[in-house]
Design a protein around this motif. Sequence first.
Motif, PDB file in Angstrom:
ATOM      1  N   ARG A  99       1.090  -1.245   0.133  1.00  0.00           N
ATOM      2  CA  ARG A  99       0.033  -0.153  -0.094  1.00  0.00           C
ATOM      3  C   ARG A  99       0.820   1.122  -0.151  1.00  0.00           C
ATOM      4  NH1 ARG A  99      -3.994  -1.012   4.852  1.00  0.00           N
ATOM      5  NH2 ARG A  99      -1.608  -1.656   5.979  1.00  0.00           N
ATOM      6  N   ALA A 103       0.667   1.947  -4.110  1.00  0.00           N
ATOM      7  CA  ALA A 103      -1.127   2.266  -3.964  1.00  0.00           C
ATOM      8  C   ALA A 103      -0.402   3.467  -4.982  1.00  0.00           C
ATOM      9  CB  ALA A 103      -1.791   2.452  -2.967  1.00  0.00           C
ATOM     10  N   CYS A 137      -4.270 -10.731  -1.192  1.00  0.00           N
ATOM     11  CA  CYS A 137      -5.210  -9.755   0.311  1.00  0.00           C
ATOM     12  C   CYS A 137      -6.071 -11.356   0.215  1.00  0.00           C
ATOM     13  CB  CYS A 137      -6.053  -8.733  -0.279  1.00  0.00           C
ATOM     14  SG  CYS A 137      -4.754  -7.006  -0.626  1.00  0.00           S
ATOM     15  N   LEU A 152      -9.468  -3.848   1.110  1.00  0.00           N
ATOM     16  CA  LEU A 152      -8.228  -3.902  -0.349  1.00  0.00           C
ATOM     17  C   LEU A 152      -9.095  -4.110  -1.208  1.00  0.00           C
ATOM     18  CD1 LEU A 152      -6.348  -2.348  -1.169  1.00  0.00           C
ATOM     19  CD2 LEU A 152      -4.509  -3.229  -0.581  1.00  0.00           C
ATOM     20  N   THR A 156     -10.296  -3.299  -4.865  1.00  0.00           N
ATOM     21  CA  THR A 156      -9.673  -3.188  -6.062  1.00  0.00           C
ATOM     22  C   THR A 156     -10.574  -4.428  -6.892  1.00  0.00           C
ATOM     23  OG1 THR A 156      -7.348  -4.051  -4.394  1.00  0.00           O
ATOM     24  CG2 THR A 156      -7.283  -4.568  -6.755  1.00  0.00           C
TER      25      THR A 156
END
Length: 390
Positions: A99, A103, A137, A152, A156
């Motif tokens: 992240r 990100a 994840c 997340l 996503t």
Amino acid sequence: MNATPSLAPDDAASAAASIAASVAALRAHYDAAVLPLWRGPGWNAAMQLPCEALGGADRQPLPASRYRAMACARQLYVFSQGPGAGDAAHAGQLFDSLRRHFADAARGGFVYSIDAQGKPLDTTKDLYTHAFVVFACAAYAERTGSAAARTLLEDTTQLIEARFATAHGLYHAALAEDFSPAATPAQNPIMHLTEAYLAAHALTGDSFYATRLQALATAVLGAFVDPATGCIAELPLAPGVAGAVAPADNRVEPGHQFEWFSLLASAPALFGGSALAQSLARAFDFALAHGVDLETMGVAAALHLDGAPRDATQRIWAQTEFARALAVRGDAAALAHLRAWLRAFPARFLHAGGWHECLAPDGTVARAEMPSTTPYHLATAYQALAESCG
């Protein structure tokens, strides 16, 4: 046609015990020689990221020119599967780094890579990367119960569906930084999105993933499958699909036929009896007949659509996908091939310090460095082997 002879009960038990012992030896090598590389010399503690690759001989990091989000996500998956508490803690560091470094806070999604100083390098938003974010994840949330990982994953997924989807039920392979289309559909990122959505469905039970996976299987069948062989080509074949090329300009990768076969076979409730699953049973046979050297059990990198050799290099990931598919198929012929593979693979591809990434057909090392992305392939294959044959 003669049926494959069955083994006597004593012989079958002996064969099963031999396979289980060989699988255990592979896992022992992985735990002792592979995983420690990426918490030791392959870990950049200052960046809190895995190095892109280590030297095959000295196990030291190769000069850093970039760090990829996909590589970080693959390592997040690997350590989320690790057996120890330290592995889970390391996975937590990787989740935070994914992240922090990759990100795109301003636009959403993830950039492809950063440079050695941590600055954005390639700001492309590619489907392959985003699929692995979802996949990793799911694994991390399952291991730790992380609410942040589930969030997340969901965010996503929403971005993939909103930004990458095409009119043909497929997905752009890549988008520019501003999400304008940058690459037409290709099978490999779609295959890994299939893998990711399977993991997300297993974690969440959300019916969205089941519905989307079934629709995606139909879209892949129509766009990528060669009717003559059942194989999934690397680029679209169907006229009218963006990025479609003539058969002479396309290729078939045996490793991907085996990988697709395993993915669909892992979810019979979703894909059992589907047209794509039936096609992949034919593709398995085609890839075995044309893409595997039965003397060494080595899998070639690529074929022309008619089965003629295109690239004879043997990449380690294709070898592991072959083994996974053999274990998943599980009939007498497949298990006989698996026993041969278990004898050949460790001697050809593994060594005390790790592995050889690529071999020539004669066994010469064609690529000696060890990328940080490869342990993912070893982990998924060994897990399938243990579940099917352990």
